[in-house]
Design a protein around this motif. Sequence first.
Motif, PDB file in Angstrom:
ATOM      1  N   SER A  76     -21.727  -4.372 -34.360  1.00 18.03           N
ATOM      2  CA  SER A  76     -22.804  -5.092 -33.698  1.00 18.03           C
ATOM      3  C   SER A  76     -23.373  -4.212 -32.582  1.00 18.03           C
ATOM      4  N   ILE A  77     -24.671  -3.930 -32.653  1.00 18.02           N
ATOM      5  CA  ILE A  77     -25.306  -3.115 -31.619  1.00 18.02           C
ATOM      6  C   ILE A  77     -26.477  -3.875 -31.034  1.00 18.02           C
ATOM      7  N   GLU A  78     -26.783  -3.571 -29.728  1.00 16.23           N
ATOM      8  CA  GLU A  78     -27.940  -4.134 -29.058  1.00 16.23           C
ATOM      9  C   GLU A  78     -28.805  -2.973 -28.554  1.00 16.23           C
ATOM     10  N   LEU A  79     -30.065  -2.941 -28.913  1.00 15.04           N
ATOM     11  CA  LEU A  79     -31.006  -1.914 -28.489  1.00 15.04           C
ATOM     12  C   LEU A  79     -31.930  -2.515 -27.449  1.00 15.04           C
ATOM     13  N   ARG A  80     -31.968  -1.902 -26.200  1.00 10.21           N
ATOM     14  CA  ARG A  80     -32.770  -2.427 -25.092  1.00 10.21           C
ATOM     15  C   ARG A  80     -33.720  -1.333 -24.606  1.00 10.21           C
ATOM     16  N   ALA A  81     -35.002  -1.663 -24.449  1.00 14.64           N
ATOM     17  CA  ALA A  81     -35.998  -0.748 -23.861  1.00 14.64           C
ATOM     18  C   ALA A  81     -36.101  -1.051 -22.372  1.00 14.64           C
ATOM     19  N   ILE A  82     -35.959   0.013 -21.509  1.00 15.33           N
ATOM     20  CA  ILE A  82     -36.011  -0.189 -20.070  1.00 15.33           C
ATOM     21  C   ILE A  82     -36.959   0.836 -19.454  1.00 15.33           C
ATOM     22  N   SER A  83     -37.403   0.542 -18.215  1.00 20.36           N
ATOM     23  CA  SER A  83     -38.290   1.460 -17.488  1.00 20.36           C
ATOM     24  C   SER A  83     -37.964   1.357 -16.008  1.00 20.36           C
TER      25      SER A  83
ATOM     26  N   ASN B 210     -30.848 -10.955 -30.927  1.00 20.51           N
ATOM     27  CA  ASN B 210     -31.228  -9.719 -30.220  1.00 20.51           C
ATOM     28  C   ASN B 210     -30.268  -8.573 -30.535  1.00 20.51           C
ATOM     29  N   ARG B 211     -29.429  -8.752 -31.543  1.00 24.85           N
ATOM     30  CA  ARG B 211     -28.496  -7.720 -31.955  1.00 24.85           C
ATOM     31  C   ARG B 211     -28.687  -7.459 -33.440  1.00 24.85           C
ATOM     32  N   MET B 212     -27.989  -6.505 -33.965  1.00 26.18           N
ATOM     33  CA  MET B 212     -28.025  -6.249 -35.407  1.00 26.18           C
ATOM     34  C   MET B 212     -26.733  -5.571 -35.796  1.00 26.18           C
ATOM     35  N   LEU B 213     -26.421  -5.724 -37.104  1.00 21.80           N
ATOM     36  CA  LEU B 213     -25.221  -5.109 -37.656  1.00 21.80           C
ATOM     37  C   LEU B 213     -25.643  -3.862 -38.402  1.00 21.80           C
TER      38      LEU B 213
ATOM     39  N   SER C  71     -32.131   9.698 -30.771  1.00 19.42           N
ATOM     40  CA  SER C  71     -30.991   9.612 -31.691  1.00 19.42           C
ATOM     41  C   SER C  71     -29.841   8.880 -30.999  1.00 19.42           C
ATOM     42  N   ILE C  72     -29.177   7.953 -31.783  1.00 21.14           N
ATOM     43  CA  ILE C  72     -27.995   7.250 -31.242  1.00 21.14           C
ATOM     44  C   ILE C  72     -26.838   7.436 -32.199  1.00 21.14           C
ATOM     45  N   ASP C  73     -25.644   7.397 -31.646  1.00 22.31           N
ATOM     46  CA  ASP C  73     -24.416   7.496 -32.447  1.00 22.31           C
ATOM     47  C   ASP C  73     -23.683   6.161 -32.361  1.00 22.31           C
ATOM     48  N   VAL C  74     -23.563   5.445 -33.503  1.00 18.05           N
ATOM     49  CA  VAL C  74     -22.819   4.175 -33.558  1.00 18.05           C
ATOM     50  C   VAL C  74     -21.372   4.505 -33.895  1.00 18.05           C
ATOM     51  N   SER C  75     -20.482   4.134 -32.998  1.00 20.00           N
ATOM     52  CA  SER C  75     -19.065   4.454 -33.170  1.00 20.00           C
ATOM     53  C   SER C  75     -18.325   3.312 -33.854  1.00 20.00           C
TER      54      SER C  75
ATOM     55  N   GLN D 213     -21.579  -2.709 -29.331  1.00 19.25           N
ATOM     56  CA  GLN D 213     -22.132  -1.568 -28.607  1.00 19.25           C
ATOM     57  C   GLN D 213     -23.548  -1.900 -28.132  1.00 19.25           C
ATOM     58  N   GLN D 214     -23.936  -1.244 -27.019  1.00 20.46           N
ATOM     59  CA  GLN D 214     -25.261  -1.472 -26.440  1.00 20.46           C
ATOM     60  C   GLN D 214     -25.910  -0.112 -26.122  1.00 20.46           C
ATOM     61  N   PHE D 215     -27.196   0.010 -26.454  1.00 22.19           N
ATOM     62  CA  PHE D 215     -27.929   1.255 -26.207  1.00 22.19           C
ATOM     63  C   PHE D 215     -29.186   0.929 -25.422  1.00 22.19           C
ATOM     64  N   GLU D 216     -29.421   1.718 -24.268  1.00 21.15           N
ATOM     65  CA  GLU D 216     -30.621   1.534 -23.452  1.00 21.15           C
ATOM     66  C   GLU D 216     -31.556   2.719 -23.671  1.00 21.15           C
TER      67      GLU D 216
END
Length: 705
Positions: free
Chosen positions: A57-64, A92-95, A116-120, A125-128
């Motif tokens: 399960s990952i969450e992708l967030r756009a921030i500024s 708001n997540r995805m597998l 590029s992101i690395d899913v472990s 997991q969460q990516f900003e």
Amino acid sequence: MTKLDTSENRIIAPVDFQAPTGETSRARFKMTGTHWALIVIGFFSLLFITFISLAKSIELRAISASLNSPEKFNRVAANISISAYIKLPLGNRMLVLPGTYQVAVSADGYAPVSQSIDVSEQRHQQFELVLQRLPGALEIVLPEQLEAKVLVDGELAGSIPGVITGIPAGKRQITVDAPLFRPSTQSILVRGKGETQTLSMALVPAWAEYSFTSEPSGAAVIVDGELLGETPIATKLEEGTHELVIEAAKYKPFSQTIAVVAEQGLVIPTISLEPADGILELSSEPTGAAVVLNQQFKGVTPLSLSVRPHAEQSVKVYKAGFKLADQVLLLEPNQKQVSNVALEPDIINVRLSVSPADATVLVDGAVRGSGSQTLALNTLPHTISVRKPGYRSQTLEVVPTRTNQQLISINLLTEEQHYWAQVPAEYTNRVGHQMKLFKTLGLVKMGSSRRENGRRSNEVEYQAELTKPFYVAVHETTNKQFRAFKKTHNSGNYKGKSLDANKAPAVNISWQEAALYCNWLSELEGFDPFYQTVSGYVSGLNPAANGYRLLTEVEWAWLARNKSDGLLVYPWGASNTPATKVANFADQKAAELLAFTLADYDDGYRGPSPVGRFPENHRGLHDLAGNAAEWVNDWYSARGNTELGSAILKDPLGPSIGEFHVIRGASWAKGYLPQLRLAYRDYGAKGKFDVGFRVARYAGLNKSN
């Protein structure tokens, strides 16, 4: 496809067993569409179950970054896509399966991002993903329409009028710099996202109005190298220091440094321009002449001179060896005059007297004839040479002058004359011997007449001639001088009377020691040794050497006896008793020491006296006839030099060999009258208590050559 009967009312009835027979056909299994559908459903169910079990399960967030607080970040609504082939959105997540994926983010007002992101293997997991705001634009409004430069955070960003684009979002320092105004700076929060904001700013004037007039008018006004216009003129000048130049044709430029204060205008008083100088381009023939303008030296030709116009100018041109050229000039403003001055040689007659009369005369290397003549020379330095074979050439530098009538006399000398002109008549060597030159020599009468009272048999008469000039010491060698050669020397004493005073003549010295002293002195003075030695003993002579030696017997006799009007019998003359104290002999005071003394004679000394205490003889020498007898160079022979031949002998050095050496002259210990005669000859080998020596040396050229 056949539908299955699912009716609950169907009754299954029993049947009788019936054994199969060979004739009965075997039933075949047939795959239907249902079967295939079940298989596909099962396969995808298996894949889904596998994906669910492996996916993360990952969450992708756009921030500024926040505009007010760049260190803080805010979430941004953005479009996010991921490059995964199998993914399952869940709110708001995805597998997605573990691995590396490319994520693309875009939002209005922000620069798109691809990352590029690395899913472990971690379950959640969460990516900003950080977005950058797009730059903003700024429209600056001024109270009046001006052209100005715009700086953002100190860096030039553009100019106005116009919109300043590309300004990074955030707090920015905006500076507007317009000519004639002071720079103005203001802070603004640039929102970015391509938005154009408006900023109103006010500028403070940094100029003052200056008015310029000139006489004549129409002159160019130049400030800091920029032409602003012509007088009369009123112009705005920026505050600060400026270089003002006002110039007009045919006038000298006016220049001044002015300090402008903002908003304090000034009317400059009328500037009166001075007429421009005239230009004199001056050259001369020959070049390199000195130029004097109105009594002031300006340089040498060729040169360019600035000359005050409408006034007479005195110009003088001068070069050594030429006459002065003088002229008066009158030039107009900016007038250029080219002048070439031909200088006239300044000739002076110089009288030249030459001897011998047929000698060749050269002036500056060019032959001008021979003998005495009048030379026409300019006032430059000249080299005059006079030459003749067999004579020593003479060259001198001459600068003709008008102050006196010049007469130059040049007398050439033969090589011999030139040599003797360089030889000093007297000199004192390094040990203190005062040497005197004798070069005008001649015949010498040796021995004594048979009628002379007290004559001895070894005083054989013969004649010799001296031709080789020589130096001889004015005084006998002293103990102090001899000790410079032999530190241990002691002249000893005689019956308790010391003979060893520093200034007394050195005695108790053998002939060998006297000769070796001469060689030592030659080496000290840089001369060739006269005496040849073997193992420290004198074994021969070198007659051609110029080193120190002992007097020859003929030289001693010539110095002591020979006079132009005859021969001296005694040092004082021909009488049997001396009239005055002529030399140090055995006098009455020495009677207690010696057997023979002179009656009625008192020279003031019981023993030897310091050298030079008695009058010099007719040759200017001291103690030649007294104080200490003297070793001379010659081997002793009862016949003198007559063994060398019956003719007149030239510069004889004595017999070639012998047992003893000649001793000449009386001493402080001699009081017997025959021994005081100048013809008296003694001899010896070892040192004696009343025998010393004096040094001599040949002076140079041999007249017989």
